[in-house]
Design an enzyme around this catalytic site. Structure first.
Site, PDB file in Angstrom:
ATOM      1  N   ALA A 170      74.902  17.434  18.343  1.00 53.65           N
ATOM      2  CA  ALA A 170      73.456  16.843  18.804  1.00 53.65           C
ATOM      3  C   ALA A 170      73.606  16.945  20.388  1.00 53.65           C
ATOM      4  CB  ALA A 170      73.360  15.506  18.608  1.00 53.65           C
TER       5      ALA A 170
ATOM      6  N   GLY B  12      73.523  33.826  11.887  1.00 55.27           N
ATOM      7  CA  GLY B  12      74.752  34.632  11.985  1.00 55.27           C
ATOM      8  C   GLY B  12      74.739  34.969  10.331  1.00 55.27           C
TER       9      GLY B  12
ATOM     10  N   ASN C   9      74.164  32.200   7.887  1.00 56.62           N
ATOM     11  CA  ASN C   9      74.970  30.819   7.876  1.00 56.62           C
ATOM     12  C   ASN C   9      74.009  29.833   8.204  1.00 56.62           C
ATOM     13  OD1 ASN C   9      76.995  28.950   8.800  1.00 56.62           O
ATOM     14  ND2 ASN C   9      76.882  29.797  10.776  1.00 56.62           N
TER      15      ASN C   9
ATOM     16  N   ARG D 242      62.720  24.207  23.844  1.00 56.04           N
ATOM     17  CA  ARG D 242      61.483  24.446  23.203  1.00 56.04           C
ATOM     18  C   ARG D 242      60.855  23.472  23.019  1.00 56.04           C
ATOM     19  NH1 ARG D 242      62.145  28.516  18.906  1.00 56.04           N
ATOM     20  NH2 ARG D 242      64.439  28.390  18.674  1.00 56.04           N
TER      21      ARG D 242
HETATM   22  C1  UD1 Z   1      74.209  28.805  14.897  1.00 59.40           C
HETATM   23  C2  UD1 Z   1      75.351  29.670  14.237  1.00 59.40           C
HETATM   24  C3  UD1 Z   1      74.569  30.762  13.248  1.00 59.40           C
HETATM   25  C4  UD1 Z   1      73.725  29.964  12.268  1.00 59.40           C
HETATM   26  C5  UD1 Z   1      72.643  29.035  12.989  1.00 59.40           C
HETATM   27  C6  UD1 Z   1      71.906  28.318  11.856  1.00 59.40           C
HETATM   28  C7  UD1 Z   1      77.258  29.555  15.493  1.00 59.40           C
HETATM   29  C8  UD1 Z   1      78.053  30.261  16.615  1.00 59.40           C
HETATM   30  N1  UD1 Z   1      76.015  29.986  15.126  1.00 59.40           N
HETATM   31  O1  UD1 Z   1      73.543  29.458  15.819  1.00 59.40           O
HETATM   32  O2  UD1 Z   1      75.711  31.338  12.678  1.00 59.40           O
HETATM   33  O3  UD1 Z   1      73.113  31.040  11.363  1.00 59.40           O
HETATM   34  O4  UD1 Z   1      73.396  28.017  13.703  1.00 59.40           O
HETATM   35  O5  UD1 Z   1      70.854  27.519  12.575  1.00 59.40           O
HETATM   36  O6  UD1 Z   1      77.734  28.261  15.245  1.00 59.40           O
HETATM   37  N2  UD1 Z   1      75.052  22.643  19.811  1.00 59.40           N
HETATM   38  C9  UD1 Z   1      76.000  21.782  20.394  1.00 59.40           C
HETATM   39  N3  UD1 Z   1      76.688  22.106  21.453  1.00 59.40           N
HETATM   40  C10 UD1 Z   1      76.901  23.519  21.740  1.00 59.40           C
HETATM   41  C11 UD1 Z   1      76.337  24.297  21.142  1.00 59.40           C
HETATM   42  C12 UD1 Z   1      75.328  23.866  20.046  1.00 59.40           C
HETATM   43  O7  UD1 Z   1      75.947  20.446  20.295  1.00 59.40           O
HETATM   44  O8  UD1 Z   1      77.471  23.791  22.832  1.00 59.40           O
HETATM   45  C13 UD1 Z   1      74.499  22.082  18.688  1.00 59.40           C
HETATM   46  C14 UD1 Z   1      72.989  22.265  19.037  1.00 59.40           C
HETATM   47  O9  UD1 Z   1      72.429  21.148  19.631  1.00 59.40           O
HETATM   48  C15 UD1 Z   1      72.367  22.549  17.505  1.00 59.40           C
HETATM   49  C16 UD1 Z   1      73.464  23.246  16.637  1.00 59.40           C
HETATM   50  O10 UD1 Z   1      74.959  22.819  17.558  1.00 59.40           O
HETATM   51  O11 UD1 Z   1      72.101  21.286  16.917  1.00 59.40           O
HETATM   52  C17 UD1 Z   1      73.587  24.496  16.526  1.00 59.40           C
HETATM   53  O12 UD1 Z   1      73.516  25.291  17.872  1.00 59.40           O
HETATM   54  P1  UD1 Z   1      72.346  26.363  18.276  1.00 59.40           P
HETATM   55  O13 UD1 Z   1      72.434  26.939  19.709  1.00 59.40           O
HETATM   56  O14 UD1 Z   1      71.142  26.116  17.619  1.00 59.40           O
HETATM   57  O15 UD1 Z   1      73.073  27.571  17.471  1.00 59.40           O
HETATM   58  P2  UD1 Z   1      72.681  29.121  17.010  1.00 59.40           P
HETATM   59  O16 UD1 Z   1      72.541  29.892  18.156  1.00 59.40           O
HETATM   60  O17 UD1 Z   1      71.265  28.874  16.148  1.00 59.40           O
END
Ligand code: UD1
Ligand code: MG
Length: 451
Positions: A9, A141, A170, A15
């Site tokens: 989180a 993914g 994914n 956005r």
């Molecule tokens: C991620 C997945 C992707 C999947 C998608 C589903 C990875 C590399 N990719 O991509 O395969 O299809 O979710 O929605 O895992 N977050 C953190 N810290 C970070 C980055 C993210 O807490 O450093 C949290 C975000 O707040 C979010 C979640 O992790 O709740 C997913 O992050 P997001 O950046 O949306 O990943 P996607 O690029 O969508």
């Protein structure tokens, strides 16, 4: 197998165009991450770790309110999902069970789906990934499956044309033994199109170490993430529809289901009857057989069996209705216990009060609970009869089987069985009305002539 949840989180949610961290935006009157926690409740997690970043103070405060035992870990910089999960390592040091990684902005995962993941783990898979068949795979993914096993997960940005054609995507939910998960994460880098540490890379690392990985699937709707206000609005609709269906399946009658609004924590007993346009705010329990009539607004209250509420009633926090209580139209109840079979049927405000069993509160009664600085309590005894338009200036007590005369302003306690009359005596002036009318008409006629 004991389970720990790792809920991501930390993301900002650009956005959303909001000062509020994304996971604190609400669906069903509960922050998004609360839905994730609720979905995982059946797993009976021994530990829950929330990875926070943007707006961490606010997220932490909200999380502790929901679960005081929650462990909060900080991800200062958002370097990717893999990096985010690694922040939970110290918090889970020595934890011997499984870890399930969930996203705090993905509120619709069903408990059954998480259970299926646990079952896959119990069947021996080292890494279990939750996938879904996407109608429009977009930038998700992709799960690369070979010979029935999950070979790797490739992010859209890094995928070949062939891989982009895969529709199995994914969801982000991953389960593994906690110690294995962290060990695998030690093996990932950030040499990819985003320069991020991808959690998804653990699959390839696992396979290289001869560990097994499987994908299990769920409905795409469960994986819906919230990134914008538009998606938040759709999520609300989805949530409401789901809760309506659940209520109906649990044996609640909803006369016009599409007009009834629920909160995440709404509890409604079987054979309760809900008329159209009813709003259940947070923390409402309605017992079996109660009836909530049209256009009522409830929050923070308890409605016991056989009670009737509304139409057009408002129950505010602390309203406790005992069995068979009746709250009628344009009545507001706040922080008040209404006894068994007691009636407050019309146009009243009852706040900071206790109303005894079988008491009858006449139309237009008001508990004057606030003096501008402090709140005061009103006690109304069992079987008391409060005449219409009584002002009860708290603190005040009306005894058991006591009465107040209509139009009274009660400022002193009324003993049990007594009748209190506190209004000006009526005076009657014979024919004075007729004389007055004549005088007024004459005045009006004179005015017209003068113009
Ligand atoms: C991620 C997945 C992707 C999947 C998608 C589903 C990875 C590399 N990719 O991509 O395969 O299809 O979710 O929605 O895992 N977050 C953190 N810290 C970070 C980055 C993210 O807490 O450093 C949290 C975000 O707040 C979010 C979640 O992790 O709740 C997913 O992050 P997001 O950046 O949306 O990943 P996607 O690029 O969508
Ligand atoms: Mg995303």
């Amino acid at each position: 197998m004991t389970t720990a949840l790792i809920v991501l989180a930390a993301g900002k949610g650009t956005r959303m165009k909001s000062d509020l961290p994304k996971v604190l935006h609400q669906v069903g009157n509960a922050p998004l991450f609360a839905h994730t926690l609720a979905a995982a409740r059946d797993l009976d997690p021994a530990r829950t770790v929330l990875v926070v970043g943007h707006g961490s103070d606010l997220v932490e405060a909200a999380a502790k309110e929901i679960n005081p035992d929650i462990q909060i870990v900080m991800q200062e910089e958002q370097l990717g999902t893999g990096h985010a999960v690694l922040q939970a390592r110290a918090a889970l040091k020595g934890f011997d069970g499984d870890a399930i990684v969930l996203y705090g902005d993905t509120p619709f995962i069903r408990p059954e789906t998480l259970d299926a993941m646990r079952a896959a783990r119990a069947n021996g898979a080292d890494v279990v990934v939750l996938g879904f068949d996407a109608a429009d795979p977009g930038r998700y993914g992709r799960l690369v499956v070979k010979d029935g096993a999950l070979a790797r997960i490739v992010e859209f940005k890094d995928a070949t044309e062939d891989e982009r054609a895969i529709t199995l995507c994914n969801s982000g939910v991953i389960a593994a033994k906690a110690s294995t998960l962290f060990d695998l994460l030690d093996g990932i880098g950030n040499d990819n199109a985003s320069g991020e540490y991808y959690l998804t890379d653990i699959v390839e690392v696992a396979r290289a170490q001869d560990l097994s990985a499987v994908a299990i699937t769920c409905d795409e709707a469960e994986t819906l993430g919230i990134n914008s206000r538009t998606e938040l609005a759709s999520a609300e609709t989805l949530f409401q529809n789901r809760r309506r269906t659940e209520a109906l399946e649990d044996g609640v009658t909803l006369q016009a289901a599409e007009t009834v609004y629920f909160s995440l924590d709404t509890v409604i007993g079987r054979d309760a009857y809900v008329e159209p346009n009813v709003y259940f705010g947070p923390d409402v329990t309605v017992e079996s057989g109660a009836r909530i009539r049209a256009f009522s607004h409830l929050e923070g209250c308890h409605v016991s069996t056989k009670s009737i509420v509304g139409p057009f009633a408002r129950l505010r926090p602390g309203a406790e209705l005992a069995n068979g209580a009746k709250i009628g139209n344009f009545v507001e109840i706040k922080n008040a216990q209404i006894g068994e079979g007691a009636k407050v049927n019309h146009l009243s405000y009852i706040g900071d009060a206790t109303v005894g069993d079988e008491a009858n509160i006449g139309a237009g009664t008001v508990t004057c609970n606030y003096d501008g600085v402090n709140k005061h309590h009103t006690e109304i005894g069992a079987r008391a009869f409060i005449g219409s338009d009584t002002m009860l200036v708290a603190p005040v007590r009306v005894g058991t089987e006591a009465m107040t005369a209509s139009g009274s302003t009660i400022t002193k306690d009324v003993p049990n069985g007594a009748l209190a009359i506190a209004r000006a005596d009526q005076q009657v002036k014979p024919m004075l009305a007729v004389k007055l009318f004549a005088k007024l008409r004459a005045l009006k006629a004179k005015k017209k002539k003068d113009i």
